[in-house]
Design an enzyme around this catalytic site. Structure first.
Site, PDB file in Angstrom:
ATOM      1  N   TRP A  17       0.806  -1.234   0.000  1.00 28.67           N
ATOM      2  CA  TRP A  17       0.000   0.000   0.000  1.00 28.67           C
ATOM      3  C   TRP A  17       0.830   1.271   0.000  1.00 28.67           C
ATOM      4  CZ3 TRP A  17       1.818   2.281   4.304  1.00 28.67           C
ATOM      5  CH2 TRP A  17       2.181   1.471   5.389  1.00 28.67           C
TER       6      TRP A  17
ATOM      7  N   LYS B 195      -3.098  -8.075  -7.795  1.00 25.23           N
ATOM      8  CA  LYS B 195      -3.880  -7.802  -6.585  1.00 25.23           C
ATOM      9  C   LYS B 195      -3.285  -6.603  -5.865  1.00 25.23           C
ATOM     10  CE  LYS B 195      -3.932  -8.929  -2.260  1.00 25.23           C
ATOM     11  NZ  LYS B 195      -4.415  -7.647  -1.725  1.00 25.23           N
TER      12      LYS B 195
ATOM     13  N   SER C 276       5.650  -7.464   3.039  1.00 21.42           N
ATOM     14  CA  SER C 276       6.435  -7.791   4.233  1.00 21.42           C
ATOM     15  C   SER C 276       7.139  -9.140   4.072  1.00 21.42           C
ATOM     16  CB  SER C 276       5.506  -7.849   5.447  1.00 21.42           C
ATOM     17  OG  SER C 276       4.533  -8.858   5.239  1.00 21.42           O
TER      18      SER C 276
ATOM     19  N   GLU D 151      10.172  -8.940  -3.086  1.00 21.96           N
ATOM     20  CA  GLU D 151      10.766  -7.668  -2.643  1.00 21.96           C
ATOM     21  C   GLU D 151      10.145  -7.360  -1.297  1.00 21.96           C
ATOM     22  OE1 GLU D 151      13.058  -6.337  -4.338  1.00 21.96           O
ATOM     23  OE2 GLU D 151      12.754  -7.138  -6.352  1.00 21.96           O
TER      24      GLU D 151
ATOM     25  N   CYS E 137      10.184   0.804   2.310  1.00 19.39           N
ATOM     26  CA  CYS E 137      10.970  -0.401   2.600  1.00 19.39           C
ATOM     27  C   CYS E 137      12.455  -0.089   2.779  1.00 19.39           C
ATOM     28  CB  CYS E 137      10.789  -1.414   1.487  1.00 19.39           C
ATOM     29  SG  CYS E 137      11.140  -0.735  -0.137  1.00 19.39           S
TER      30      CYS E 137
ATOM     31  N   GLU F  85      11.765  -3.738  11.700  1.00 19.74           N
ATOM     32  CA  GLU F  85      11.232  -2.776  10.736  1.00 19.74           C
ATOM     33  C   GLU F  85       9.982  -2.133  11.339  1.00 19.74           C
ATOM     34  OE1 GLU F  85       9.183  -4.129   7.138  1.00 19.74           O
ATOM     35  OE2 GLU F  85      10.240  -2.576   6.006  1.00 19.74           O
TER      36      GLU F  85
HETATM   37  P1  NAD Z   1       1.968  -7.003   3.516  1.00 16.69           P
HETATM   38  O1  NAD Z   1       2.965  -8.077   3.364  1.00 16.69           O
HETATM   39  O2  NAD Z   1       1.077  -7.004   4.679  1.00 16.69           O
HETATM   40  O3  NAD Z   1       0.998  -6.975   2.241  1.00 16.69           O
HETATM   41  C1  NAD Z   1       1.508  -6.969   0.937  1.00 16.69           C
HETATM   42  C2  NAD Z   1       0.503  -7.632   0.025  1.00 16.69           C
HETATM   43  O4  NAD Z   1       0.384  -8.988   0.394  1.00 16.69           O
HETATM   44  C3  NAD Z   1      -0.901  -7.020   0.094  1.00 16.69           C
HETATM   45  O5  NAD Z   1      -1.458  -6.990  -1.186  1.00 16.69           O
HETATM   46  C4  NAD Z   1      -1.633  -8.002   0.976  1.00 16.69           C
HETATM   47  O6  NAD Z   1      -3.030  -8.051   0.761  1.00 16.69           O
HETATM   48  C5  NAD Z   1      -0.984  -9.315   0.576  1.00 16.69           C
HETATM   49  N1  NAD Z   1      -1.119 -10.343   1.603  1.00 16.69           N
HETATM   50  C6  NAD Z   1      -1.191 -10.147   2.954  1.00 16.69           C
HETATM   51  N2  NAD Z   1      -1.372 -11.337   3.573  1.00 16.69           N
HETATM   52  C7  NAD Z   1      -1.396 -12.286   2.589  1.00 16.69           C
HETATM   53  C8  NAD Z   1      -1.572 -13.690   2.594  1.00 16.69           C
HETATM   54  N3  NAD Z   1      -1.780 -14.373   3.726  1.00 16.69           N
HETATM   55  N4  NAD Z   1      -1.538 -14.351   1.414  1.00 16.69           N
HETATM   56  C9  NAD Z   1      -1.366 -13.678   0.254  1.00 16.69           C
HETATM   57  N5  NAD Z   1      -1.221 -12.343   0.183  1.00 16.69           N
HETATM   58  C10 NAD Z   1      -1.226 -11.645   1.344  1.00 16.69           C
HETATM   59  O7  NAD Z   1       2.782  -5.658   3.357  1.00 16.69           O
HETATM   60  P2  NAD Z   1       2.233  -4.157   3.408  1.00 16.69           P
HETATM   61  O8  NAD Z   1       1.876  -3.881   4.818  1.00 16.69           O
HETATM   62  O9  NAD Z   1       1.214  -3.914   2.347  1.00 16.69           O
HETATM   63  O10 NAD Z   1       3.529  -3.353   2.948  1.00 16.69           O
HETATM   64  C11 NAD Z   1       4.534  -3.073   3.835  1.00 16.69           C
HETATM   65  C12 NAD Z   1       5.699  -4.017   3.636  1.00 16.69           C
HETATM   66  O11 NAD Z   1       6.101  -4.016   2.272  1.00 16.69           O
HETATM   67  C13 NAD Z   1       6.902  -3.590   4.431  1.00 16.69           C
HETATM   68  O12 NAD Z   1       7.510  -4.687   5.030  1.00 16.69           O
HETATM   69  C14 NAD Z   1       7.826  -3.006   3.358  1.00 16.69           C
HETATM   70  O13 NAD Z   1       9.162  -3.013   3.705  1.00 16.69           O
HETATM   71  C15 NAD Z   1       7.511  -3.849   2.178  1.00 16.69           C
HETATM   72  N6  NAD Z   1       7.854  -3.180   0.915  1.00 16.69           N
HETATM   73  C16 NAD Z   1       8.952  -3.610   0.225  1.00 16.69           C
HETATM   74  C17 NAD Z   1       9.319  -2.994  -0.963  1.00 16.69           C
HETATM   75  C18 NAD Z   1      10.503  -3.479  -1.755  1.00 16.69           C
HETATM   76  O14 NAD Z   1      10.612  -3.144  -2.934  1.00 16.69           O
HETATM   77  N7  NAD Z   1      11.400  -4.246  -1.172  1.00 16.69           N
HETATM   78  C19 NAD Z   1       8.580  -1.914  -1.446  1.00 16.69           C
HETATM   79  C20 NAD Z   1       7.471  -1.488  -0.703  1.00 16.69           C
HETATM   80  C21 NAD Z   1       7.121  -2.143   0.477  1.00 16.69           C
END
Ligand code: NAD
Length: 494
Positions: free
Chosen positions: A166, A190, A244, A266, A301, A397
């Site tokens: 997000w 998604k 994450s 990522e 991130c 983090e």
């Molecule tokens: P998140 O992992 O909670 O969610 C990411 C995506 O995964 C969302 O679309 C979510 O709906 C989906 N998801 C969540 N639970 C799931 C499940 N059980 N099965 C399948 N899909 C699932 O992360 P967030 O809170 O949206 O974003 C923050 C995280 O993203 C932080 O850890 C950040 O560091 C990381 N991030 C990394 C980068 C990069 O390029 N390395 C860039 C942006 C954000």
């Protein structure tokens, strides 16, 4: 041209965002009709009811993506055609920058200034850059004796799944969709449940640009519904995930439990910002320190939250970073004068505030920031000094605006603390000494090391993480194409 606060509010007032899924070229509700709401984090105002897609919807989207992939109208189109269409996508995004940026700001709580930069500049640049690569990506011919001709072909991997976070919704959509489409894949995307609206609008622009039905599908939903259905789908060839580390791990399991699809990850980070004792504390250094930590409210991130400062410089650094941080303006994200917007949700704000409390409880000294009394989920940029590596705020983090100053006695100590983490996404290093810069940059186990300035690189340079920040895949650069391609050898006996 930047508009006024009133003008952005007027655009916001005219928007009627769609929350429908986009499957096989058509906007539709979820098969079971269920919806969820997405709202503006800065005001709580509901922006749209969004289709809550589940496995039946993902199945439909994957079937459409597979059908069009097999038919070949995109996957086997002349590369010049894919280039032309993706260039049109870039042009349409540029044309709709104000509308998309306002929509992004409303759905995320990010500042309009950041959204304009991301959507006016970065997103079209991604489509343009990968469009240009569509007809410039070559295979190889292996050296053989005269009895054979060995061709090494790059082919589109098939149906891709993309799972988005997000914090940079449309940029992350572009990071995945542009390279996938450039090589001929079709894709099922998604978006994060908190921020689905700009990806849905992008799909409409892509249809207008001439992307065939079924090539791009958007299935908004939750992680444990649409996300899991994508992870476990037996007809998706690869998934590119940003989010994450905890959820990235699940995608590895989904792959093992289904068709062993390729997984590109990522993920999170806890990146260091290292200032060695030969680096003068200039305005430029302070600006980089502040932006590395507080850009996007720290919801980044690669945020540099462990600031490892040579002990003799700590006092001066602390005074100056606090001065700079106090100049950040929090406020209505649609106001171009606002520097920092709202945290994404109240739940996320609570998590970040708990970290701030833990910093105090563990004996770090808060010298700026903390909670603010405003509607929405705002947190002032927060700085702790006297942080030690064992503290929770130094190790985990936080994904919010919490910078910790850790004094270090030597470059070796800085390196050792910087490396002592399961993450490996990014590091910044300030030094005037080229030998130390090269030594440290080589020794830091992370995907990007930026020297004498905080930078994630740009579209031309690969972005991804070592250790538990990523898999071997990379977004951006020509490396991103590898995620979406298979390699085939054709050995012709002559
Ligand atoms: P998140 O992992 O909670 O969610 C990411 C995506 O995964 C969302 O679309 C979510 O709906 C989906 N998801 C969540 N639970 C799931 C499940 N059980 N099965 C399948 N899909 C699932 O992360 P967030 O809170 O949206 O974003 C923050 C995280 O993203 C932080 O850890 C950040 O560091 C990381 N991030 C990394 C980068 C990069 O390029 N390395 C860039 C942006 C954000």
């Amino acid at each position: 041209m930047t508009l006024s606060h009133d003008q952005y509010q007027a655009i916001a007032g005219r928007l009627k965002p769609s929350g429908q899924a986009f499957i096989d070229g058509t906007f539709c509700d979820a098969a079971d009709g269920q919806k969820f709401e997405t709202s503006n984090p800065a005001t709580g105002q509901v922006l749209a009811s969004v289709a809550h897609c589940k496995s039946a919807d993902v199945d439909r989207a994957v079937a459409a993506a597979r059908r069009v992939f097999d038919e070949g109208s995109w996957s086997r189109a002349e590369p010049e055609h894919r280039k032309d269409v993706l260039l049109k996508v870039a042009a349409l995004v540029r044309e709709h920058t104000d509308e998309l940026a306002v929509l992004e700001s409303l759905d995320t709580g990010k500042t309009i200034t950041d959204c304009l930069h991301e959507i006016g500049k970065d997103v079209p640049a991604f489509f343009q850059w990968y469009a240009e690569l569509a007809d410039k990506t070559f295979g190889k011919i292996a050296p053989t004796g005269p009895s054979a001709l060995a061709l090494i072909l790059k082919e589109p991997a098939g149906v891709a799944g993309a799972i988005l976070p997000w914090n940079f919704p449309l940029v992350m959509a572009a990071w995945k969709i542009a390279p996938a489409l450039a090589v001929g894949c079709s894709i099922v995307v998604k978006p994060a449940e908190q921020t689905p609206l700009t990806a849905i609008r992008l799909a409409e622009l892509m249809r207008d640009a001439g992307v065939p039905d079924g090539v791009v599908n958007i299935v908004p939903g939750y992680g444990d519904t649409a996300g899991q259905a994508i992870g476990l789908h037996n007809d998706i060839d690869i998934v590119s995930f940003t989010g994450s580390t905890e959820v990235g791990r699940m995608f590895m399991r989904y792959s093992g439990d289904s068709n062993l699809k390729g997984i590109g990850l990522e993920m999170g980070g806890k990146s260091p910002f290292i200032v060695l004792d030969d680096a003068p504390i200039t305005d430029d250094l302070i600006e980089h320190s502040a932006m590395s930590a507080f850009w996007n409210g720290g919801q980044n991130c690669s945020a540099n939250m462990r600031q490892l400062i040579a002990a003799p410089l700590v006092e001066e650094f602390s005074v100056r970073i606090v001065e700079r941080v106090k100049a950040f303006r929090l406020g209505d994200p649609l106001d171009p004068a606002t520097d920092i917007g709202s945290m994404i949700t109240q739940d996320h704000k609570t998590i970040v505030m708990d970290y701030i409390q833990s910093g105090r409880d563990e004996g770090a000294q808060m010298i700026a920031g903390g909670d603010v009394d405003m509607p929405g989920h705002f947190i002032a940029p927060t700085v702790f000094q006297n942080v030690t590596p064992g503290m929770k705020i130094a190790g985990e983090e936080i994904f919010g605006p919490v910078l910790g100053i850790i004094p270090v006695k030597s470059a070796e100590e800085a390196l050792s603390i910087a490396c002592d983490t399961d993450y490996g996404l990014h590091a910044t290093l300030f030094t005037r000494d080229i030998d130390r810069a090269i030594h440290m940059a080589r020794a830091l186990p992370c995907g990007t090391v930026s020297v004498n300035g905080f930078s994630e690189g740009d579209i031309k340079t690969p972005f991804g993480g070592y250790k538990q920040s990523g898999s071997l895949s990379r977004d951006n650069g020509t490396e991103a194409l590898e995620q979406y391609m298979q390699t085939k050898t054709i050995w012709i006996s002559t």
